[in-house]
Design an enzyme around this catalytic site. Structure first.
Site, PDB file in Angstrom:
ATOM      1  N   VAL A  13     -36.585  29.103  28.125  1.00 29.56           N
ATOM      2  CA  VAL A  13     -36.497  27.868  28.920  1.00 29.56           C
ATOM      3  C   VAL A  13     -36.703  26.632  28.040  1.00 29.56           C
ATOM      4  O   VAL A  13     -35.936  25.661  28.124  1.00 29.56           O
ATOM      5  CB  VAL A  13     -37.512  27.894  30.099  1.00 29.56           C
ATOM      6  CG1 VAL A  13     -37.523  26.553  30.825  1.00 29.56           C
ATOM      7  CG2 VAL A  13     -37.165  29.010  31.071  1.00 29.56           C
ATOM      8  N   CYS A 128     -36.713  30.203  39.658  1.00 27.81           N
ATOM      9  CA  CYS A 128     -35.248  30.171  39.494  1.00 27.81           C
ATOM     10  C   CYS A 128     -34.500  30.646  40.742  1.00 27.81           C
ATOM     11  O   CYS A 128     -33.515  30.033  41.166  1.00 27.81           O
ATOM     12  CB  CYS A 128     -34.852  31.019  38.295  1.00 27.81           C
ATOM     13  SG  CYS A 128     -35.813  32.529  38.100  1.00 27.81           S
ATOM     14  N   LYS A 215     -42.783  34.114  46.278  1.00 31.47           N
ATOM     15  CA  LYS A 215     -42.385  32.783  45.795  1.00 31.47           C
ATOM     16  C   LYS A 215     -41.178  32.295  46.593  1.00 31.47           C
ATOM     17  O   LYS A 215     -41.119  31.141  47.008  1.00 31.47           O
ATOM     18  CB  LYS A 215     -41.978  32.854  44.316  1.00 31.47           C
ATOM     19  CG  LYS A 215     -43.098  32.995  43.323  1.00 31.47           C
ATOM     20  CD  LYS A 215     -42.462  33.005  41.923  1.00 31.47           C
ATOM     21  CE  LYS A 215     -43.318  33.706  40.914  1.00 31.47           C
ATOM     22  NZ  LYS A 215     -42.620  33.976  39.655  1.00 31.47           N
ATOM     23  N   HIS A 244     -28.420  34.763  37.948  1.00 31.50           N
ATOM     24  CA  HIS A 244     -28.939  35.515  39.096  1.00 31.50           C
ATOM     25  C   HIS A 244     -27.911  35.482  40.237  1.00 31.50           C
ATOM     26  O   HIS A 244     -27.292  34.439  40.488  1.00 31.50           O
ATOM     27  CB  HIS A 244     -30.217  34.869  39.638  1.00 31.50           C
ATOM     28  CG  HIS A 244     -31.413  34.968  38.732  1.00 31.50           C
ATOM     29  ND1 HIS A 244     -31.462  35.732  37.591  1.00 31.50           N
ATOM     30  CD2 HIS A 244     -32.643  34.391  38.849  1.00 31.50           C
ATOM     31  CE1 HIS A 244     -32.666  35.622  37.037  1.00 31.50           C
ATOM     32  NE2 HIS A 244     -33.394  34.809  37.769  1.00 31.50           N
TER      33      HIS A 244
HETATM   34  N1  LIG Z   1     -36.720  32.553  32.294  1.00 33.69           N
HETATM   35  C1  LIG Z   1     -36.364  32.024  33.458  1.00 33.69           C
HETATM   36  O1  LIG Z   1     -35.263  32.279  33.994  1.00 33.69           O
HETATM   37  C2  LIG Z   1     -37.286  31.061  34.157  1.00 33.69           C
HETATM   38  C3  LIG Z   1     -36.826  30.407  35.311  1.00 33.69           C
HETATM   39  C4  LIG Z   1     -37.690  29.526  35.979  1.00 33.69           C
HETATM   40  C5  LIG Z   1     -38.962  29.327  35.506  1.00 33.69           C
HETATM   41  N2  LIG Z   1     -39.384  29.985  34.389  1.00 33.69           N
HETATM   42  C6  LIG Z   1     -40.730  29.714  33.913  1.00 33.69           C
HETATM   43  O2  LIG Z   1     -40.613  28.960  32.705  1.00 33.69           O
HETATM   44  C7  LIG Z   1     -41.701  29.273  31.821  1.00 33.69           C
HETATM   45  C8  LIG Z   1     -41.153  29.692  30.463  1.00 33.69           C
HETATM   46  O3  LIG Z   1     -40.359  30.843  30.629  1.00 33.69           O
HETATM   47  P1  LIG Z   1     -39.498  31.484  29.438  1.00 33.69           P
HETATM   48  O4  LIG Z   1     -38.535  32.396  30.101  1.00 33.69           O
HETATM   49  O5  LIG Z   1     -38.998  30.430  28.518  1.00 33.69           O
HETATM   50  O6  LIG Z   1     -40.620  32.348  28.686  1.00 33.69           O
HETATM   51  P2  LIG Z   1     -40.624  32.866  27.155  1.00 33.69           P
HETATM   52  O7  LIG Z   1     -39.221  33.014  26.685  1.00 33.69           O
HETATM   53  O8  LIG Z   1     -41.507  34.046  27.153  1.00 33.69           O
HETATM   54  O9  LIG Z   1     -41.318  31.669  26.330  1.00 33.69           O
HETATM   55  C9  LIG Z   1     -42.620  31.250  26.552  1.00 33.69           C
HETATM   56  C10 LIG Z   1     -42.981  30.153  25.576  1.00 33.69           C
HETATM   57  O10 LIG Z   1     -44.234  29.617  25.961  1.00 33.69           O
HETATM   58  C11 LIG Z   1     -45.088  29.544  24.827  1.00 33.69           C
HETATM   59  N3  LIG Z   1     -46.471  29.675  25.321  1.00 33.69           N
HETATM   60  C12 LIG Z   1     -47.027  30.708  25.975  1.00 33.69           C
HETATM   61  N4  LIG Z   1     -48.318  30.454  26.281  1.00 33.69           N
HETATM   62  C13 LIG Z   1     -48.583  29.211  25.799  1.00 33.69           C
HETATM   63  C14 LIG Z   1     -49.731  28.375  25.773  1.00 33.69           C
HETATM   64  N5  LIG Z   1     -50.878  28.758  26.331  1.00 33.69           N
HETATM   65  N6  LIG Z   1     -49.634  27.159  25.188  1.00 33.69           N
HETATM   66  C15 LIG Z   1     -48.473  26.748  24.633  1.00 33.69           C
HETATM   67  N7  LIG Z   1     -47.348  27.502  24.617  1.00 33.69           N
HETATM   68  C16 LIG Z   1     -47.403  28.708  25.186  1.00 33.69           C
HETATM   69  C17 LIG Z   1     -44.647  30.681  23.924  1.00 33.69           C
HETATM   70  O11 LIG Z   1     -45.055  30.388  22.632  1.00 33.69           O
HETATM   71  P3  LIG Z   1     -44.673  31.284  21.343  1.00 33.69           P
HETATM   72  O12 LIG Z   1     -43.176  31.059  21.145  1.00 33.69           O
HETATM   73  O13 LIG Z   1     -45.476  30.682  20.255  1.00 33.69           O
HETATM   74  O14 LIG Z   1     -45.013  32.688  21.708  1.00 33.69           O
HETATM   75  C18 LIG Z   1     -43.117  30.615  24.132  1.00 33.69           C
HETATM   76  O15 LIG Z   1     -42.532  29.658  23.264  1.00 33.69           O
HETATM   77  C19 LIG Z   1     -42.516  30.360  32.545  1.00 33.69           C
HETATM   78  O16 LIG Z   1     -43.552  29.728  33.252  1.00 33.69           O
HETATM   79  C20 LIG Z   1     -41.510  30.954  33.513  1.00 33.69           C
HETATM   80  O17 LIG Z   1     -42.091  31.554  34.622  1.00 33.69           O
HETATM   81  C21 LIG Z   1     -38.582  30.838  33.692  1.00 33.69           C
END
Ligand SMILES: NC(=O)c1ccc[n+]([C@@H]2O[C@H](COP(=O)([O-])OP(=O)(O)OC[C@H]3O[C@@H](n4cnc5c(N)ncnc54)[C@H](OP(=O)(O)O)[C@@H]3O)[C@@H](O)[C@H]2O)c1
Length: 351
Positions: A13, A128, A215, A244
Site C-alpha cells: 500500500v 478494501c 469490517k 477483489h
Molecule cells: N493490501 C491491501 O489490499 C490493503 C487494503 C486496504 C487497507 N490495507 C491496510 O494498509 C496497511 C498496509 O498494508 P500493506 O498491504 O501495504 O502491508 P505490507 O505490505 O505488509 O506492508 C506493511 C508496511 O508497514 C511497515 N510497518 C509495519 N509496522 C510498522 C510500524 N510499527 N511502524 C512503521 N512501519 C511499520 C512495514 O515495514 P517494513 O517494510 O520495514 O517491514 C511495511 O513497510 C495495513 O494496515 C492494511 O490492513 C491494505
C-alpha cells in the site's frame, strides 16, 4: 508552498501511495518522506528513495501523514498517531484500528466526502472490500433505501500485504506438480492458496464471523450512515494477485429494476459499468454479456467495475450485482490520496 507529506509503511500500500501521489500531481514536496520499521533505500514510484526508520523525527514539520503500516498494538498508527498529531500533521490511516471510533471520519470520497470537516485531525480509510462495496451501492441507496445486503467476496492475495502474493507465487509451481500436501505458511493464509479458495480472512470473531466479514458489516453501516441495514458477509481468499471481486445481493425498500440500476451506476462517480450485451470483453456469441473480472484492474486501475446486474427472481425487491476493483489502489492507496485531495479542495490543507 508544497505540502510536506510523510508516508509510514512502504509495503504494497505504501508503495502504491507513492505512485498515486506522483501520478495525480498531489501538491506535495517530492519525494515525500517515507518511513518503515528499518532504514534502507527502496525504489518507490520509479525512484530510489531513502526509507527512514520510523521515529519521532519523521513527523517533524509534516502537514500530512499517510499511515500504511501494519495494524494492532505494535502497528504504525497505534504507535505513532499521537506523535504525528502533536507534530501538527493531519493523518489518514489505512488500517482498521480507528475506523469505528465515533470521532474518526471513515471516508470514501465518492460517497461521504461531507464527513471531512474543518478541524479534522485524523481520518480513516475503510477496508478494501468495504470501499468497492459502498462505491457500488451508495448511488442505489440514494434512490431507494437498502434494507438488507448479503455479500460474498473473492479477495486477492495482495489484500494480505506483501507476503500474500509471494505465497501464491511460491506455491504455484509445486501445485502444478501435485495438489496434495502443498507447503504453506499458516502465518499468511490458513490453507494453501494456489488453486484453492479459503473462506477465512482474519481471525474468527463473534457469531463465527471473521474480522474481515465484520469490517464489511460495521464499516458499511458507518459510511452509509444507517445502523439499521441488515448485512451478512462471507469473505473468501482466492488465488488472484490483485483485484477483489464481490457478489452483492441487496433488498431495497421499493424495487429498483436492473435497467434503472444500470442508468444510475453508469452516471455515478468512480464506477465503470461493464454490463452491456456486446462490450469489449464479450465474446461474439449473441447471448454473451460484458462483465468485469479481476484482470480488468490492470486496465481500469482506479474505478469500481460493476456488472451482472439482474433482478433476484426469488424476492420482489431483490437486486443482484457483481463488482471488481483494485484493492491496492481504490481499496487503499488511491482512496487515501483522494481523501488528501478533498482536504486540499476544502482548504483544510493549504499548499
Ligand atoms: N493490501 C491491501 O489490499 C490493503 C487494503 C486496504 C487497507 N490495507 C491496510 O494498509 C496497511 C498496509 O498494508 P500493506 O498491504 O501495504 O502491508 P505490507 O505490505 O505488509 O506492508 C506493511 C508496511 O508497514 C511497515 N510497518 C509495519 N509496522 C510498522 C510500524 N510499527 N511502524 C512503521 N512501519 C511499520 C512495514 O515495514 P517494513 O517494510 O520495514 O517491514 C511495511 O513497510 C495495513 O494496515 C492494511 O490492513 C491494505
Amino acid at each position: 508552498m508544497a505540502l510536506k507529506v510523510t508516508v509510514v509503511g512502504v509495503g504494497l500500500v505504501g508503495e502504491t501511495i507513492a505512485h498515486c501521489l506522483k501520478e495525480r500531481n498531489f501538491p506535495c514536496e517530492w519525494p515525500p518522506r517515507v518511513a518503515a520499521t528499518r532504514e534502507r533505500s527502496k525504489i518507490l514510484a520509479g525512484e530510489s528513495m531513502l526509507v527512514e526508520e520510523t521515529t519521532e523525527n519523521v513527523f517533524k514539520g509534516a502537514d500530512l501523514v499517510l499511515f500504511a503500516g501494519k495494524e494492532g498494538a505494535r502497528g504504525a498508527s497505534v504507535t505513532w498517531r499521537k506523535t504525528a498529531e502533536d507534530a501538527g500533521a493531519i493523518c489518514i490511516d489505512n488500517g482498521r484500528d480507528f475506523r469505528l471510533a465515533a470521532d474518526v471520519p471513515l471516508v470514501v470520497p465518492e460517497v461521504n466526502a461531507d464527513a471531512i470537516k474543518e478541524g479534522v485531525r485524523f481520518i480513516a480509510s475503510p477496508n478494501c472490500s468495504t470501499i468497492q462495496l459502498v462505491v457500488a451501492l451508495a448511488p442505489l441507496y440514494k434512490i431507494e433505501r437498502i434494507n438488507r445486503i448479503i455479500i460474498s467476496t473473492y479477495q486477492s492475495t495482495s489484500g494480505w500485504g506483501v507476503e500474500g502474493p509471494e505465497e501464491l507465487r511460491r506455491q504455484t509451481p509445486a501445485a502444478l506438480e501435485s495438489l496434495e500436501n502443498i507447503a504453506f505458511d499458516p502465518k499468511v493464509f490458513s490453507r494453501p492458496v494456489a488453486f484453492n479458495c479459503i473462506p477465512h480472512i482474519e481471525p474468527f470473531m463473534e457469531e463465527d464471523y471473521t474480522r474481515e466479514e465484520l469490517k464489511l458489516i460495521y464499516e458499511t453501516r458507518k459510511i452509509l450512515g444507517d445502523q439499521d441495514i441488515r448485512i451478512s458477509a462471507t469473505a473468501v481468499r482466492v488465488p488472484v494477485f490483485v483485484g477483489h471481486g464481490e457478489s452483492i445481493w441487496i433488498e431495497t425498500e421499493r424495487p429498483i429494476v436492473p435497467e434503472e440500476a444500470r442508468d444510475i451506476l453508469r452516471n455515478s462517480p468512480g464506477i465503470v459499468l461493464m454490463d452491456d450485451l456486446t462490450g469489449e470483453n464479450a465474446r461474439s456469441d449473441e447471448n454473451e454479456r460484458n462483465y468485469p473480472t479481476p484482470l480488468d484492474v490492470y486496465k481500469y486501475r482506479d474505478e469500481v467495475l460493476v456488472g451482472r446486474i439482474r433482478k433476484d427472481t426469488s424476492c420482489p425487491n431483490g437486486l443482484v450485482l457483481w463488482c471488481v476493483s483494485d484493492n491496492l489502489r481504490k481499496g487503499a492507496a488511491l482512496n487515501v490520496v483522494q481523501i488528501a485531495e478533498e482536504l486540499v479542495k476544502k482548504g483544510i490543507l493549504k499548499p
